[in-house]
Design a protein around this motif. Structure first.
Motif, mmCIF file in Angstrom:
data_model
loop_
_atom_site.group_PDB
_atom_site.id
_atom_site.type_symbol
_atom_site.label_atom_id
_atom_site.label_comp_id
_atom_site.label_asym_id
_atom_site.label_seq_id
_atom_site.Cartn_x
_atom_site.Cartn_y
_atom_site.Cartn_z
ATOM 1 N N GLU A 137 0.844 -1.212 0.000
ATOM 2 C CA GLU A 137 0.000 0.000 0.000
ATOM 3 C C GLU A 137 0.871 1.251 0.000
ATOM 4 O O GLU A 137 0.568 2.249 -0.651
ATOM 5 N N GLU A 138 1.999 1.212 0.713
ATOM 6 C CA GLU A 138 2.784 2.447 0.855
ATOM 7 C C GLU A 138 3.628 2.761 -0.373
ATOM 8 O O GLU A 138 4.062 3.888 -0.555
ATOM 9 N N GLY A 139 3.949 1.751 -1.162
ATOM 10 C CA GLY A 139 4.777 2.016 -2.344
ATOM 11 C C GLY A 139 6.205 2.387 -1.970
ATOM 12 O O GLY A 139 6.919 3.013 -2.744
ATOM 13 N N ALA A 140 6.650 1.989 -0.781
ATOM 14 C CA ALA A 140 7.978 2.430 -0.301
ATOM 15 C C ALA A 140 9.095 1.776 -1.105
ATOM 16 O O ALA A 140 10.182 2.319 -1.235
ATOM 17 N N ARG A 141 8.842 0.579 -1.657
ATOM 18 C CA ARG A 141 9.948 -0.128 -2.332
ATOM 19 C C ARG A 141 9.990 0.175 -3.828
ATOM 20 O O ARG A 141 11.062 0.398 -4.381
ATOM 21 N N PHE A 142 8.822 0.221 -4.462
ATOM 22 C CA PHE A 142 8.800 0.386 -5.923
ATOM 23 C C PHE A 142 8.291 1.759 -6.351
ATOM 24 O O PHE A 142 8.139 2.028 -7.543
ATOM 25 N N LEU A 159 5.357 3.208 -6.112
ATOM 26 C CA LEU A 159 3.947 3.440 -6.461
ATOM 27 C C LEU A 159 3.086 2.906 -5.309
ATOM 28 O O LEU A 159 3.250 1.752 -4.890
ATOM 29 N N ALA A 160 2.171 3.748 -4.815
ATOM 30 C CA ALA A 160 1.346 3.335 -3.672
ATOM 31 C C ALA A 160 0.199 2.434 -4.140
ATOM 32 O O ALA A 160 -0.219 2.479 -5.298
ATOM 33 N N CYS A 161 -0.275 1.602 -3.205
ATOM 34 C CA CYS A 161 -1.469 0.765 -3.422
ATOM 35 C C CYS A 161 -1.329 -0.163 -4.614
ATOM 36 O O CYS A 161 -2.268 -0.325 -5.412
ATOM 37 N N VAL A 162 -0.184 -0.805 -4.769
ATOM 38 C CA VAL A 162 0.042 -1.703 -5.921
ATOM 39 C C VAL A 162 -0.938 -2.870 -5.902
ATOM 40 O O VAL A 162 -1.578 -3.196 -6.905
ATOM 41 N N GLY A 163 -1.134 -3.495 -4.737
ATOM 42 C CA GLY A 163 -2.011 -4.679 -4.659
ATOM 43 C C GLY A 163 -3.443 -4.333 -5.015
ATOM 44 O O GLY A 163 -4.075 -5.022 -5.835
#
Ligand code: HGY
Ligand code: MN
Ligand code: MN
Ligand code: MN
Length: 401
Positions: A115-120, A122-126
């Motif tokens: 949800e946070e998009g901290a790694r990639f 973009l937020a809310c990927v799932g």
């Protein structure tokens, strides 16, 4: 429940959390979710996008009442943003079972991935993937700072990335999604309430500003000969604050990368990421246009090239009034509170993404610090309990309608 989850991914010094999507900490959180689900006799499953589901009743029956949130965090995040919603969902189910509630509809608890998009980035990927708001190829191209792609990260975590994509059949089986979340502000603290209902999520986006100058020696290059992108970047950060303040909006450059990133080298490239949000689209457009205009002027003044890329954007979410008002009636009927506060938020949520496909609502739990995305984020135990009872009341009401 909380005690088992709390230590996962927590930094011993700062007390902050690093639960990046598909990292070791996230895998541990996912194992925790599965244990909570199976320990309650719920049917556990993972969907094509790696979101975790725990079902009571037959998902195929449709019109399911779903609750949940996310377990991942921002770098050095707080303990409550996300996990409070997931833990409260399991606790609310326990409460409803304690009341002997007969569920008239399927009930599910969900952990939405990344949800946070901290790694990639973009937020809310799932939830975006499931709602068809993120293209499959775009998702497959997402890479982290080490060049690991989203599919690779999922695979290394033991999840099959080959089927990522829209999941309309699953969303069609949901009658209502209610996300409980710690408030990321102090409205409830100021109003003296423990629980509130979300009215809307501000439109918000992320833009990447690439300032390209000329690498050179920090000690031998005359100031007049420099094309220093760090100067243009720094002036743009100040312009962002100015534009946001003038418009009553918010704008943050919270992430930067510098090449070659040497103390004694004038940078060749400064990359800054802008997060800007406003109560309405027109204001947000004004703010970002103003920042972009200023950035181009500063770049020109220093002989620096500037590219601006909008990396993600979430339009305003007005939560559906019918569901929101029904939840208010349930909460006001179930407790002695006169009027449950209804408040907007500048924070993005999976509920905001799902609101395009499913009737959604959000409950907020008081956070006396108002701080979030920081180890200082806090919710008092009695407020968390009030949140669980409110969520249980809402779920009971929605499964009986
Ligand atoms: O950035 C946000 O608003 C959310 O916490 N992902
Ligand atoms: Mn967050
Ligand atoms: Mn959150
Ligand atoms: Mn040298």
């Amino acid at each position: 429940m909380w005690r088992e989850l709390k230590p996962i991914g927590r930094h011993p010094d700062s007390g902050g959390y690093r639960r990046f999507a598909w990292s070791e900490a996230d895998i541990e959180c996912r194992a925790w979710f599965r244990a909570q689900a199976e320990g309650r006799g719920l049917a556990y499953e993972v969907d094509r996008n790696g979101n975790q589901w725990a079902w009571l009743g037959d998902p195929e029956a449709g019109d399911a009442v779903v609750t949940g949130s996310h377990l991942d965090s921002v770098p050095d995040g707080g303990a409550f943003d996300g996990p409070l919603g997931v833990v409260s969902s399991f606790a609310a189910l326990d409460e409803l079972r304690g009341r002997g509630v007969e569920f008239g509809k399927p009930l599910a608890i969900v952990n939405f991935g990344d949800e946070e998009g901290a790694r990639f980035g973009l937020a809310c990927v799932g939830s975006r993937l499931s709602a068809g708001q993120l293209g499959i190829e775009q998702a497959r191209r997402l890479t982290d700072a080490d060049g690991i792609s989203l599919p690779q990260a999922m695979e290394r975590a033991g999840y099959d990335p080959t089927a990522i994509g829209p999941d309309p059949e699953r969303l069609a089986r949901i009658g209502a999604f209610v996300e409980l979340h710690v408030e990321q502000g102090r409205a409830l603290d100021l109003s003296g309430d423990q629980v509130g209902i979300a009215s809307a999520i501000w439109p918000h986006g992320r833009w990447r500003f690439d300032f390209r100058g000329e690498a050179n020696h920090a000690g031998t290059t005359r100031l007049v000969d420099r094309r220093d992108p760090m100067l243009s970047y720094a002036e743009t950060v100040l312009a962002a604050r100015r534009e946001a303040r003038l418009a009553g909006a918010v704008a943050t450059f919270g992430k930067i990368s510098v090449e070659p990133n040497g103390v004694n080298a004038i940078p060749s490239l400064v990359r800054g990421w802008l997060d800007s949000r406003a109560a309405d689209q027109a204001t947000l457009d004004t703010v970002v246009t103003g920042i972009e205009k200023a950035a181009r002027e500063y770049a020109d003044a220093h002989g620096v090239e500037l590219d601006i890329v909008r990396e993600s954007f979430t339009p305003v979410v007005e939560f559906e009034h019918a569901l929101r008002d029904e939840i208010a009636r349930i909460l006001e009927g179930a407790s002695d509170c006169l009027k449950v506060p209804v408040l907007g938020t500048g924070a993005g949520h999976d509920a905001g993404i799902l609101s395009g496909s499913v009737p959604t609502a959000m409950l907020f739990v008081r956070n006396p610090t108002g701080v979030s995305h920081s180890p200082a984020e806090y919710a008092a135990e009695d407020d968390c309990v009030a949140g669980v009872i409110a969520l249980a009341d809402v779920l009971e009401g929605l499964t009986r309608r």
